[in-house]
Design a protein around this motif. Sequence first.
Motif, short mmCIF file in Angstrom:
data_model
loop_
_atom_site.label_atom_id
_atom_site.label_comp_id
_atom_site.label_asym_id
_atom_site.label_seq_id
_atom_site.Cartn_x
_atom_site.Cartn_y
_atom_site.Cartn_z
N ILE A 110 0.82 -1.11 0.02
CA ILE A 110 0.01 -0.13 0.00
C ILE A 110 0.94 1.37 -0.11
CG2 ILE A 110 -1.68 1.35 1.30
CD1 ILE A 110 -2.77 -1.07 2.22
N ALA A 111 2.18 1.34 0.80
CA ALA A 111 2.89 2.63 0.86
C ALA A 111 3.51 2.65 -0.32
CB ALA A 111 3.96 2.26 2.05
N GLY A 112 3.92 1.95 -1.07
CA GLY A 112 4.60 1.71 -2.35
C GLY A 112 3.65 2.49 -3.56
N LEU A 113 2.41 1.79 -3.64
CA LEU A 113 1.52 2.32 -4.51
C LEU A 113 1.13 3.89 -4.24
CD1 LEU A 113 -0.82 1.85 -6.45
CD2 LEU A 113 -2.30 0.73 -4.67
N ILE A 216 -4.86 -5.53 -11.32
CA ILE A 216 -3.34 -6.16 -11.03
C ILE A 216 -3.40 -6.63 -10.07
CG2 ILE A 216 -1.04 -5.00 -10.78
CD1 ILE A 216 -2.16 -4.30 -13.62
N GLY A 217 -2.73 -7.90 -10.22
CA GLY A 217 -2.65 -8.91 -9.13
C GLY A 217 -1.04 -8.66 -8.20
N VAL A 218 -0.95 -9.07 -6.97
CA VAL A 218 0.39 -8.83 -6.16
C VAL A 218 0.31 -10.45 -5.61
CG1 VAL A 218 1.63 -7.88 -4.61
CG2 VAL A 218 0.13 -6.57 -6.22
N THR A 583 5.68 -0.81 -8.37
CA THR A 583 5.53 -1.65 -9.64
C THR A 583 3.94 -1.62 -10.09
OG1 THR A 583 7.24 -2.98 -9.20
CG2 THR A 583 5.71 -3.91 -10.90
N VAL A 584 2.95 -1.87 -9.19
CA VAL A 584 1.74 -1.89 -9.34
C VAL A 584 1.28 -0.38 -9.96
CG1 VAL A 584 -0.77 -1.94 -8.30
CG2 VAL A 584 0.96 -3.64 -7.76
N ALA A 597 1.95 -8.16 -10.63
CA ALA A 597 3.07 -7.21 -10.59
C ALA A 597 4.32 -8.20 -10.10
CB ALA A 597 3.13 -6.13 -9.60
N VAL A 598 5.70 -8.29 -10.63
CA VAL A 598 6.53 -9.15 -9.82
C VAL A 598 8.06 -8.42 -10.13
CG1 VAL A 598 5.47 -11.51 -10.74
CG2 VAL A 598 6.95 -10.08 -12.18
#
Length: 688
Positions: A110-113, A216-218, A583-584, A597-598
């Motif tokens: 969440i923080a990165g997004l 998008i999946g994680v 990445t997301v 996302a990888v």
Amino acid sequence: MALEKWSENGFLADAEEMMNNKSRELQARLAYSPSVCPALQGAYTRLERDDTVTFDLHREALLQLPGIAENPVQRILPVKVIEAEDKGRKKRRIAIVFSGGPAPGGHNVIAGLFDAAKEANPESEILGFLMGPEGIIEGMYQPLSRDQVDSYRNLGGFSMIRTGRTKVDTREKIILSRKTCKELGIDALVIVGGDDSNTNAAFLAENFLEDGVQVIGVPKTIDGDIQVADASGQTLCGVSFGFHTAALAFSRDIANLCTDAASDVKYWHICKVMGRVASHLALEVALQTHPTLTLIGEELAEYLDEERLAAAEKKGERDYTAYGMTLRHLSRIVCNAIVQRAAAGKNYGVLVIPEGLLEFINEIQALIIKLSTLIAEYNRTHDTDFHSDLPDLDKKMNFLRRLAREAEEKACISVWNQRDHDFFSDIPDFFKEGLLTERDSHGNFQFSQVETDKIIVGLVKDYLKILKEKGIYKVGIDRSWYENTLLREGLQPETFKSVLFRNGDIKEAPLLFKEHIISVKTLTLALEKAGLLQDGSVPPAILKVFRKSEPDFRMQPHFYGYDGRGSDPTPFDCDYTYNLGRTVFALISGGATGQMAVIRNLEKDVSQWEPMGIPLAALMHLEERKGKMMLVMEKKLVDVESKAFRAFKAMGEAWLAAGPGEDPCRRPDPVWLAGEKDKPLTLMINHI
């Protein structure tokens, strides 16, 4: 009055200060700034198709996911601000949801997004659907603020927006989810979850295409069974997030048990670690701690009983029961380790098993498949369900007995026959109840509900009793202790040595009583024959030595699961998940959908990490669920040909330590002190 007095004296204020939750580690975590790979360091990125990565797309994926099936693999590259397209800077409303069990690092996704979205456009909004996918269906959400996101950085759990196991897997649920996203004006939906959750993400992406909502999946699971390689074997996703933290948390506790076992010298600790389908956690724990014995399910599944095969071949026959491990042989493997260590004077140890161990035992797997099929069929053809109609074990057994009898009377092929019923009837009741337990929402058997350790302990105790009666299972006697014990009572150790022990002439090894000396009676007979009785009885010193040789098997069970998945993440998982979040956003801003996302090159320094998007449809295969074949994401099992597994096998004898000297146990670093460069050993060894 007393409380008032204490308050006046500052007692409560001081106590409250001492008990506050602002630990040094918490403060360090909140202040930690994850490293970011080069491609994600700027506010703007672009996507580039990577045709060097190819997949063998399942034909069913083409049929069920036609809109996203042809998605390419997309690399993420940085761009300068002046090169950024308007679509990269536009205001967006992005929703994120946690699905399934917690895994350390989710908050950093969440923080990165959040950070990436706000850097691209401060007016962009991030919403969190509450309580998992149910929040999408029911429209339960909350806007996420910077203060809220900042208060959860680098912390474990999914408590910011919580999670749930509801699946968006029916037409009705998909319609309600589309309605929610349309009403909220959602531009993109991010699903953080395991294989089932990413399967849902694929079908939602397909169904949301006409609405223009990106999905998008994680990859999230502590089990470590989401790993991706393309058709040529290139590793694109080496490990799912949360795996490293959970494995290290388990390893710290299991290393403590290794220390305890060697200190108290009277217990075998059996440690069951999470991993319903794959044994990745058990393998990682073994590499981290060097326990006495570790059972890897995937290895058991490939077991061949060479002796039985050879015997059948001599008769010109083929013994199909020789393929695969049986419960009986599994107990023998464990007993052999216990007996070998006992002979070395070590009647203690640590056994590690994966939660889903029984799934790799052929005869049990066959039962599970048959029972799951029967339960699913019953539920399809009745107004109620199997467990409501047949609430206790007796009613379930009567139902199965009728099926077996009907199959025999009609002489027809049946899922459940008399042979199945006879084998199942011989199983202990608690195990029967475990195998008949209610299936999960996917129709899968719930291994966590079965006391696997209890089953193994029961089998092991039964066989150890036989080995003890045969004089095989004995505790080795320290030579110095033996000699001192006899000398204190005026006896000559050498006089008795050849009479009592089978290895008296081997100087280095602990002394082992001869196999026929299994009781005070047989001990008396041996001494009488050698003329060494004192007044017609066994000397007290000799009796003391004999009692010390008698093994007393004690086993303590432990389960490692929920504690590890709730741990605060390691620095590796902090960095990994924060980069996944960024990445997301890069995939969303580039217009992607139906992607997972990888990060490639996780085994290397962050400066060499490569963020990318993998088409979810390419990860699908057909799998049996609730008695039907369904398109789902494929789980990755432990590869018994991998470097990590081969390294583990090479060290098996050394870690068993069935000889003199200390056990070679390893003490891993604490989770937070592991350091940025500390990563899963399975990941690192596989890339040596």
